[in-house]
Design a protein around this motif. Structure first.
Motif, mmCIF file in Angstrom:
data_model
loop_
_atom_site.group_PDB
_atom_site.id
_atom_site.type_symbol
_atom_site.label_atom_id
_atom_site.label_comp_id
_atom_site.label_asym_id
_atom_site.label_seq_id
_atom_site.Cartn_x
_atom_site.Cartn_y
_atom_site.Cartn_z
ATOM 1 N N PHE A 107 -14.526 -26.612 -20.474
ATOM 2 C CA PHE A 107 -13.266 -27.348 -20.393
ATOM 3 C C PHE A 107 -12.210 -26.827 -21.370
ATOM 4 O O PHE A 107 -11.010 -27.000 -21.128
ATOM 5 C CB PHE A 107 -13.511 -28.838 -20.679
ATOM 6 N N VAL A 108 -12.637 -26.200 -22.466
ATOM 7 C CA VAL A 108 -11.670 -25.798 -23.500
ATOM 8 C C VAL A 108 -11.564 -24.288 -23.656
ATOM 9 O O VAL A 108 -10.764 -23.817 -24.456
ATOM 10 C CB VAL A 108 -12.038 -26.434 -24.856
ATOM 11 N N ALA A 109 -12.341 -23.506 -22.909
ATOM 12 C CA ALA A 109 -12.309 -22.049 -23.046
ATOM 13 C C ALA A 109 -12.354 -21.401 -21.665
ATOM 14 O O ALA A 109 -12.473 -22.079 -20.641
ATOM 15 C CB ALA A 109 -13.491 -21.570 -23.892
ATOM 16 N N THR A 110 -12.240 -20.086 -21.647
ATOM 17 C CA THR A 110 -12.306 -19.323 -20.390
ATOM 18 C C THR A 110 -13.425 -18.289 -20.489
ATOM 19 O O THR A 110 -13.180 -17.115 -20.785
ATOM 20 C CB THR A 110 -10.960 -18.625 -20.107
ATOM 21 N N PRO A 111 -14.667 -18.716 -20.276
ATOM 22 C CA PRO A 111 -15.789 -17.769 -20.372
ATOM 23 C C PRO A 111 -15.708 -16.692 -19.296
ATOM 24 O O PRO A 111 -15.092 -16.886 -18.241
ATOM 25 C CB PRO A 111 -17.015 -18.662 -20.146
ATOM 26 N N TRP A 112 -16.346 -15.559 -19.564
ATOM 27 C CA TRP A 112 -16.534 -14.534 -18.548
ATOM 28 C C TRP A 112 -17.780 -14.929 -17.763
ATOM 29 O O TRP A 112 -18.892 -14.552 -18.105
ATOM 30 C CB TRP A 112 -16.722 -13.165 -19.193
ATOM 31 N N TRP A 113 -17.603 -15.659 -16.673
ATOM 32 C CA TRP A 113 -18.732 -16.214 -15.959
ATOM 33 C C TRP A 113 -19.603 -15.132 -15.333
ATOM 34 O O TRP A 113 -20.836 -15.178 -15.430
ATOM 35 C CB TRP A 113 -18.257 -17.193 -14.885
ATOM 36 N N ALA A 114 -18.985 -14.157 -14.673
ATOM 37 C CA ALA A 114 -19.764 -13.110 -14.000
ATOM 38 C C ALA A 114 -20.541 -12.279 -15.013
ATOM 39 O O ALA A 114 -21.725 -11.980 -14.827
ATOM 40 C CB ALA A 114 -18.848 -12.222 -13.168
ATOM 41 N N VAL A 115 -19.877 -11.902 -16.094
ATOM 42 C CA VAL A 115 -20.539 -11.134 -17.158
ATOM 43 C C VAL A 115 -21.654 -11.955 -17.789
ATOM 44 O O VAL A 115 -22.762 -11.453 -18.034
ATOM 45 C CB VAL A 115 -19.519 -10.697 -18.226
ATOM 46 N N GLY A 116 -21.373 -13.224 -18.049
ATOM 47 C CA GLY A 116 -22.384 -14.090 -18.653
ATOM 48 C C GLY A 116 -23.622 -14.233 -17.795
ATOM 49 O O GLY A 116 -24.755 -14.219 -18.295
ATOM 50 N N LEU A 117 -23.431 -14.339 -16.479
ATOM 51 C CA LEU A 117 -24.572 -14.460 -15.573
ATOM 52 C C LEU A 117 -25.366 -13.149 -15.515
ATOM 53 O O LEU A 117 -26.603 -13.168 -15.475
ATOM 54 C CB LEU A 117 -24.089 -14.842 -14.170
ATOM 55 N N ALA A 118 -24.650 -12.016 -15.514
ATOM 56 C CA ALA A 118 -25.341 -10.719 -15.505
ATOM 57 C C ALA A 118 -26.147 -10.532 -16.788
ATOM 58 O O ALA A 118 -27.302 -10.075 -16.755
ATOM 59 C CB ALA A 118 -24.327 -9.590 -15.339
ATOM 60 N N MET A 119 -25.552 -10.889 -17.917
ATOM 61 C CA MET A 119 -26.277 -10.808 -19.177
ATOM 62 C C MET A 119 -27.449 -11.785 -19.185
ATOM 63 O O MET A 119 -28.496 -11.520 -19.784
ATOM 64 C CB MET A 119 -25.343 -11.100 -20.353
ATOM 65 N N GLY A 120 -27.278 -12.914 -18.482
ATOM 66 C CA GLY A 120 -28.343 -13.894 -18.401
ATOM 67 C C GLY A 120 -29.583 -13.353 -17.713
ATOM 68 O O GLY A 120 -30.712 -13.660 -18.101
ATOM 69 N N VAL A 121 -29.373 -12.528 -16.676
ATOM 70 C CA VAL A 121 -30.504 -11.901 -15.994
ATOM 71 C C VAL A 121 -31.282 -11.008 -16.964
ATOM 72 O O VAL A 121 -32.522 -11.022 -17.002
ATOM 73 C CB VAL A 121 -30.015 -11.078 -14.782
ATOM 74 N N ALA A 122 -30.534 -10.243 -17.777
ATOM 75 C CA ALA A 122 -31.183 -9.395 -18.782
ATOM 76 C C ALA A 122 -31.859 -10.239 -19.848
ATOM 77 O O ALA A 122 -32.930 -9.887 -20.356
ATOM 78 C CB ALA A 122 -30.148 -8.463 -19.407
ATOM 79 N N GLN A 123 -31.244 -11.378 -20.190
ATOM 80 C CA GLN A 123 -31.836 -12.288 -21.167
ATOM 81 C C GLN A 123 -33.196 -12.804 -20.688
ATOM 82 O O GLN A 123 -34.123 -12.941 -21.482
ATOM 83 C CB GLN A 123 -30.901 -13.475 -21.405
ATOM 84 N N ILE A 124 -33.292 -13.081 -19.405
ATOM 85 C CA ILE A 124 -34.569 -13.581 -18.860
ATOM 86 C C ILE A 124 -35.684 -12.574 -19.108
ATOM 87 O O ILE A 124 -36.778 -12.927 -19.568
ATOM 88 C CB ILE A 124 -34.418 -13.869 -17.350
ATOM 89 N N ALA A 125 -35.395 -11.298 -18.821
ATOM 90 C CA ALA A 125 -36.410 -10.260 -19.028
ATOM 91 C C ALA A 125 -36.764 -10.133 -20.504
ATOM 92 O O ALA A 125 -37.945 -10.042 -20.878
ATOM 93 C CB ALA A 125 -35.902 -8.928 -18.487
ATOM 94 N N GLY A 126 -35.762 -10.120 -21.368
ATOM 95 C CA GLY A 126 -36.014 -9.994 -22.800
ATOM 96 C C GLY A 126 -36.768 -11.182 -23.356
ATOM 97 O O GLY A 126 -37.679 -11.036 -24.182
ATOM 98 N N ALA A 127 -36.388 -12.391 -22.913
ATOM 99 C CA ALA A 127 -37.044 -13.601 -23.411
ATOM 100 C C ALA A 127 -38.506 -13.671 -22.975
ATOM 101 O O ALA A 127 -39.374 -14.100 -23.735
ATOM 102 C CB ALA A 127 -36.287 -14.837 -22.932
ATOM 103 N N ARG A 128 -38.788 -13.252 -21.749
ATOM 104 C CA ARG A 128 -40.182 -13.245 -21.282
ATOM 105 C C ARG A 128 -41.026 -12.303 -22.128
ATOM 106 O O ARG A 128 -42.149 -12.640 -22.530
ATOM 107 C CB ARG A 128 -40.247 -12.835 -19.820
ATOM 108 N N ALA A 129 -40.471 -11.132 -22.424
ATOM 109 C CA ALA A 129 -41.206 -10.168 -23.247
ATOM 110 C C ALA A 129 -41.395 -10.696 -24.665
ATOM 111 O O ALA A 129 -42.485 -10.602 -25.241
ATOM 112 C CB ALA A 129 -40.462 -8.831 -23.272
#
Length: 252
Positions: free
Chosen positions: A197-219
């Motif tokens: 509500f108060v910022a303008t996140p990079w949604w597409a970039v954040g979701l793409a990084m999130g996919v990489a986060q899933i792999a890193g977090a599992r490891a």
């Protein structure tokens, strides 16, 4: 579609993987992702908001991994997670109202203190010890304080959760890490809700990084469950010290 070029996106996703791994073990993944987002051209508020998007995936993955390993009961901790999320929303919404300068000044000292505690405290391993406060008192005090801080500023929130679980709840290192990841997920979700509500996140970039986060977090979560305190303690000490030095550098 993406807010950055393909080459920058690959760099951000690599940062997301590394951050997911470190965050699942000891926290402090933002030390990697926030600076890279700033280098990619995001303004500070956008970088923080985007960091919450991708961090949400890593924290959720780590929490689920630890739950499957039997180190945290998601149903039993649902109340604490809800408290952390609500407190984080409040903290994020109050960021422009509350004086945060004094917190930034003492934060490096607190992080160094946490590092010294985990580095020198004898007997800290994966075994549980006698708790000093009841689960109700812990959920009513430490959880909202850490959650509000995560929404207000964020750096070191995982270290504060860990300190509370180990020193007050009596959890062993591995169990404390598992519970920290669940509450990290909840406070990340709360802060992201406010940032939407108060910022303008990079949604597409954040979701793409999130996919990489899933792999890193599992490891990371998988390795932490195999190594336990032998891996978590030194990495927690290292990330706390590095974060303190980074904050001091920013102030200077």
């Amino acid at each position: 579609m993406f807010e950055v070029g393909f080459d920058i996106l690959l760099l951000l996703m690599a940062a997301g993987f590394a951050a997911g791994f470190i965050d699942a073990v000891a926290g402090g993944g933002g030390l990697i992702t926030v600076p890279v987002l700033l280098l990619a051209g995001a303004n500070p508020i956008t970088a923080l908001a985007t960091n919450k998007i991708q961090g949400l995936f890593g924290a959720a993955t780590a929490a689920l991994s630890y739950a499957r390993g039997g180190h945290v009961n998601l149903r039993e901790q649902a109340g604490s997670a809800l408290i952390a999320g609500i407190a984080s929303v409040a903290g994020a919404l109050l960021v422009s109202v509350l004086p945060t300068d004094w917190i930034r000044l003492i934060l490096p000292v607190l992080l160094i203190g946490i590092a010294v505690f985990f580095a020198t405290k004898k007997g800290l391993d994966d075994s549980d010890r006698a708790r000093r406060v009841s689960p109700f008192v812990f959920a009513a005090t430490i959880v909202p304080l850490c959650g509000a801080y995560d929404g207000l500023l964020g750096p070191g929130a995982g270290s504060f959760y860990m300190l509370g679980f180990v020193s007050l709840a009596g959890y062993g290192i591995l169990r404390a890490t598992a519970h920290t990841k669940l509450l990290n997920f909840a406070s990340n979700a709360g802060a992201l809700l406010a940032f939407a509500f108060v910022a303008t996140p990079w949604w597409a970039v954040g979701l793409a990084m999130g996919v990489a986060q899933i792999a890193g977090a599992r490891a990371g979560a998988g390795m932490a469950q195999k190594q336990g305190a032998r891996l978590i303690k030194p990495l927690l000490v290292l990330t706390s010290v590095v974060l303190a030095l980074r904050l001091l550098w920013d102030m200077l």
